[in-house]
Design a protein around this motif. Structure first.
Motif, PDB file in Angstrom:
ATOM      1  N   VAL A  43       0.793  -1.353  -0.050  1.00  0.00           N
ATOM      2  CA  VAL A  43       0.021   0.059   0.014  1.00  0.00           C
ATOM      3  C   VAL A  43       1.027   1.253  -0.107  1.00  0.00           C
ATOM      4  N   ILE A  44       2.000   1.376   0.917  1.00  0.00           N
ATOM      5  CA  ILE A  44       2.827   2.402   0.936  1.00  0.00           C
ATOM      6  C   ILE A  44       3.804   2.497  -0.455  1.00  0.00           C
ATOM      7  N   LEU A  45       3.934   1.391  -0.835  1.00  0.00           N
ATOM      8  CA  LEU A  45       4.899   1.498  -2.037  1.00  0.00           C
ATOM      9  C   LEU A  45       4.085   2.155  -3.364  1.00  0.00           C
ATOM     10  N   GLY A  46       2.980   1.652  -3.402  1.00  0.00           N
ATOM     11  CA  GLY A  46       1.922   1.834  -4.643  1.00  0.00           C
ATOM     12  C   GLY A  46       1.644   3.510  -4.266  1.00  0.00           C
ATOM     13  N   THR A  47       1.376   3.887  -3.358  1.00  0.00           N
ATOM     14  CA  THR A  47       1.003   5.240  -2.979  1.00  0.00           C
ATOM     15  C   THR A  47       2.272   6.332  -3.474  1.00  0.00           C
ATOM     16  N   VAL A  48       3.539   5.849  -2.885  1.00  0.00           N
ATOM     17  CA  VAL A  48       4.633   6.514  -2.946  1.00  0.00           C
ATOM     18  C   VAL A  48       4.869   6.540  -4.551  1.00  0.00           C
ATOM     19  N   THR A  49       4.886   5.566  -5.102  1.00  0.00           N
ATOM     20  CA  THR A  49       5.062   5.377  -6.642  1.00  0.00           C
ATOM     21  C   THR A  49       4.258   6.329  -7.134  1.00  0.00           C
ATOM     22  N   GLY A  50       3.013   6.463  -6.879  1.00  0.00           N
ATOM     23  CA  GLY A  50       1.983   7.398  -7.526  1.00  0.00           C
ATOM     24  C   GLY A  50       2.418   8.885  -7.479  1.00  0.00           C
ATOM     25  N   LEU A  51       3.207   9.193  -6.001  1.00  0.00           N
ATOM     26  CA  LEU A  51       3.588  10.612  -5.905  1.00  0.00           C
ATOM     27  C   LEU A  51       4.723  10.875  -6.979  1.00  0.00           C
ATOM     28  N   TYR A  52       5.655   9.986  -7.171  1.00  0.00           N
ATOM     29  CA  TYR A  52       6.762  10.220  -7.850  1.00  0.00           C
ATOM     30  C   TYR A  52       6.486  10.126  -9.421  1.00  0.00           C
ATOM     31  N   ILE A  53       5.379   9.573  -9.784  1.00  0.00           N
ATOM     32  CA  ILE A  53       4.671   9.779 -11.099  1.00  0.00           C
ATOM     33  C   ILE A  53       4.125  11.265 -11.356  1.00  0.00           C
ATOM     34  N   HIS A  54       3.506  11.479 -10.602  1.00  0.00           N
ATOM     35  CA  HIS A  54       2.933  12.829 -10.435  1.00  0.00           C
ATOM     36  C   HIS A  54       3.722  13.912 -10.568  1.00  0.00           C
ATOM     37  N   ALA A  55       5.106  13.620  -9.963  1.00  0.00           N
ATOM     38  CA  ALA A  55       6.174  14.728  -9.882  1.00  0.00           C
ATOM     39  C   ALA A  55       6.943  14.556 -11.233  1.00  0.00           C
ATOM     40  N   THR A  56       6.897  13.492 -11.884  1.00  0.00           N
ATOM     41  CA  THR A  56       7.620  13.323 -12.941  1.00  0.00           C
ATOM     42  C   THR A  56       6.416  13.896 -14.359  1.00  0.00           C
ATOM     43  N   PHE A  57       5.279  13.680 -14.163  1.00  0.00           N
ATOM     44  CA  PHE A  57       4.386  14.350 -15.220  1.00  0.00           C
ATOM     45  C   PHE A  57       4.607  15.828 -14.996  1.00  0.00           C
ATOM     46  N   ALA A  58       4.854  16.383 -13.688  1.00  0.00           N
ATOM     47  CA  ALA A  58       4.780  17.683 -13.491  1.00  0.00           C
ATOM     48  C   ALA A  58       6.152  18.229 -14.228  1.00  0.00           C
ATOM     49  N   LEU A 119      -1.445   2.100  -6.238  1.00  0.00           N
ATOM     50  CA  LEU A 119      -0.876   3.045  -7.316  1.00  0.00           C
ATOM     51  C   LEU A 119      -1.890   3.803  -8.155  1.00  0.00           C
ATOM     52  N   LEU A 120      -3.105   3.042  -8.591  1.00  0.00           N
ATOM     53  CA  LEU A 120      -4.276   3.681  -9.228  1.00  0.00           C
ATOM     54  C   LEU A 120      -5.004   4.431  -8.411  1.00  0.00           C
ATOM     55  N   ALA A 121      -5.091   4.291  -6.971  1.00  0.00           N
ATOM     56  CA  ALA A 121      -5.764   5.331  -6.269  1.00  0.00           C
ATOM     57  C   ALA A 121      -5.297   6.284  -6.166  1.00  0.00           C
ATOM     58  N   ASN A 122      -4.106   6.472  -6.269  1.00  0.00           N
ATOM     59  CA  ASN A 122      -3.173   7.795  -6.057  1.00  0.00           C
ATOM     60  C   ASN A 122      -3.121   8.384  -7.389  1.00  0.00           C
ATOM     61  N   LEU A 123      -2.662   7.434  -8.697  1.00  0.00           N
ATOM     62  CA  LEU A 123      -2.330   8.180  -9.552  1.00  0.00           C
ATOM     63  C   LEU A 123      -3.650   8.724 -10.405  1.00  0.00           C
ATOM     64  N   LEU A 124      -4.849   8.247 -10.120  1.00  0.00           N
ATOM     65  CA  LEU A 124      -6.002   8.516 -10.936  1.00  0.00           C
ATOM     66  C   LEU A 124      -6.639   9.704 -10.250  1.00  0.00           C
ATOM     67  N   ASN A 125      -5.993  10.254  -9.282  1.00  0.00           N
ATOM     68  CA  ASN A 125      -6.538  11.400  -8.402  1.00  0.00           C
ATOM     69  C   ASN A 125      -6.197  12.767  -8.697  1.00  0.00           C
ATOM     70  N   PRO A 126      -6.723  13.351  -9.637  1.00  0.00           N
ATOM     71  CA  PRO A 126      -6.119  14.797 -10.116  1.00  0.00           C
ATOM     72  C   PRO A 126      -5.553  15.641  -9.078  1.00  0.00           C
ATOM     73  N   LYS A 127      -6.277  15.606  -7.861  1.00  0.00           N
ATOM     74  CA  LYS A 127      -5.832  16.474  -7.051  1.00  0.00           C
ATOM     75  C   LYS A 127      -4.608  16.192  -6.374  1.00  0.00           C
ATOM     76  N   ALA A 128      -4.102  15.161  -6.441  1.00  0.00           N
ATOM     77  CA  ALA A 128      -2.580  14.712  -6.173  1.00  0.00           C
ATOM     78  C   ALA A 128      -1.908  15.341  -7.226  1.00  0.00           C
ATOM     79  N   ALA A 129      -2.053  15.342  -8.562  1.00  0.00           N
ATOM     80  CA  ALA A 129      -1.406  15.956  -9.409  1.00  0.00           C
ATOM     81  C   ALA A 129      -1.539  17.481  -9.272  1.00  0.00           C
ATOM     82  N   SER A 130      -2.363  17.974  -8.786  1.00  0.00           N
ATOM     83  CA  SER A 130      -2.523  19.521  -8.471  1.00  0.00           C
ATOM     84  C   SER A 130      -1.417  19.930  -7.580  1.00  0.00           C
ATOM     85  N   ILE A 131      -1.087  19.089  -6.664  1.00  0.00           N
ATOM     86  CA  ILE A 131       0.035  19.480  -5.574  1.00  0.00           C
ATOM     87  C   ILE A 131       1.079  20.079  -6.317  1.00  0.00           C
ATOM     88  N   TYR A 132       1.564  19.381  -7.398  1.00  0.00           N
ATOM     89  CA  TYR A 132       2.918  19.545  -7.907  1.00  0.00           C
ATOM     90  C   TYR A 132       2.762  20.737  -8.897  1.00  0.00           C
TER      91      TYR A 132
END
Length: 206
Positions: A43-58, A119-132
């Motif tokens: 769960v932690i690894l999936g969430t953290v991976t999602g954060l790094y993907i959002h950062a990469t997209f930004a 991962l999907l729960a974090n990655l498919l959340n536009p609010k997480a992307a907006s942080i970056y």
């Protein structure tokens, strides 16, 4: 390099978002309750991976494209909302499973499946992307390496999220006797389902 005060300021700004109950915490409670503390790791690894993907997209400018294109942003919202609502309905259905079929409820769960859900729960959340896109730029020095600063802030965000979820894992395990009871497990699953459904509906409504 990011100034230490900038990192602390960023963490202070993002802490309320991390502490707000969401899909990651709901998944953590569900899987740690049913399958033990080892399920906290995927769960932690999936969430953290999602954060790094959002950062990469930004970093690549893709998030900016999504945020400035109403159609692309709507598509991300719809996909994310559909996933969360589907996960909520599945979780609710699992919580209502008859007690006479315990074997089905206690089958070993694959870590890669839990990782993918987180991962999907974090990655498919536009609010997480907006942080970056809205928060991170406020703590970046234009005279320093843009790439390195985003990486540092993303790592700080990931560490904060990891500590928060680990703290919840310890709390859940300390209450293990209560959590082992079928009635509590069903209640926890129902709460998780409601969280998923609420997040999905909120994503569509905003």
């Amino acid at each position: 390099m990011v100034h230490p005060y900038a990192i602390l300021g960023f963490l202070a700004a993002v802490l309320p978002l991390v502490a707000t109950p969401g899909a990651s915490l709901a998944l953590l409670v569900q899987y740690v309750t049913d399958h033990g503390r080892r399920q906290a790791l995927p769960v932690i690894l999936g969430t953290v991976t999602g954060l790094y993907i959002h950062a990469t997209f930004a970093l690549a400018g893709l998030s900016a494209l999504v945020m400035h294109s109403s159609q692309a942003f709507t598509a991300v919202k719809v996909i994310g909302a559909a996933y969360l609502i589907g996960l909520g309905l599945w979780t609710w259905r699992s919580a209502m499973a008859p007690a006479r079929a315990p074997a089905r409820r206690y089958l070993p769960v694959r870590s890669d499946s839990v990782y993918t859900q987180a991962l999907l729960a974090n990655l498919l959340n536009p609010k997480a992307a907006s942080i970056y896109l809205t928060l991170v730029p406020q703590f970046i020095d234009a005279d320093q390496s843009f790439d390195g600063q985003i990486l540092i802030l993303a790592t700080a965000h990931a560490l904060l999220t990891t500590l928060w979820l680990l703290a919840w894992t310890v709390l859940i395990r300390r209450a293990s006797r209560v959590l082992r009871k079928l009635r509590f497990k069903r209640t926890a699953a129902k709460i998780a389902a409601v969280v998923f459904l609420a997040l999905g509906i909120r994503t569509v409504a905003t």
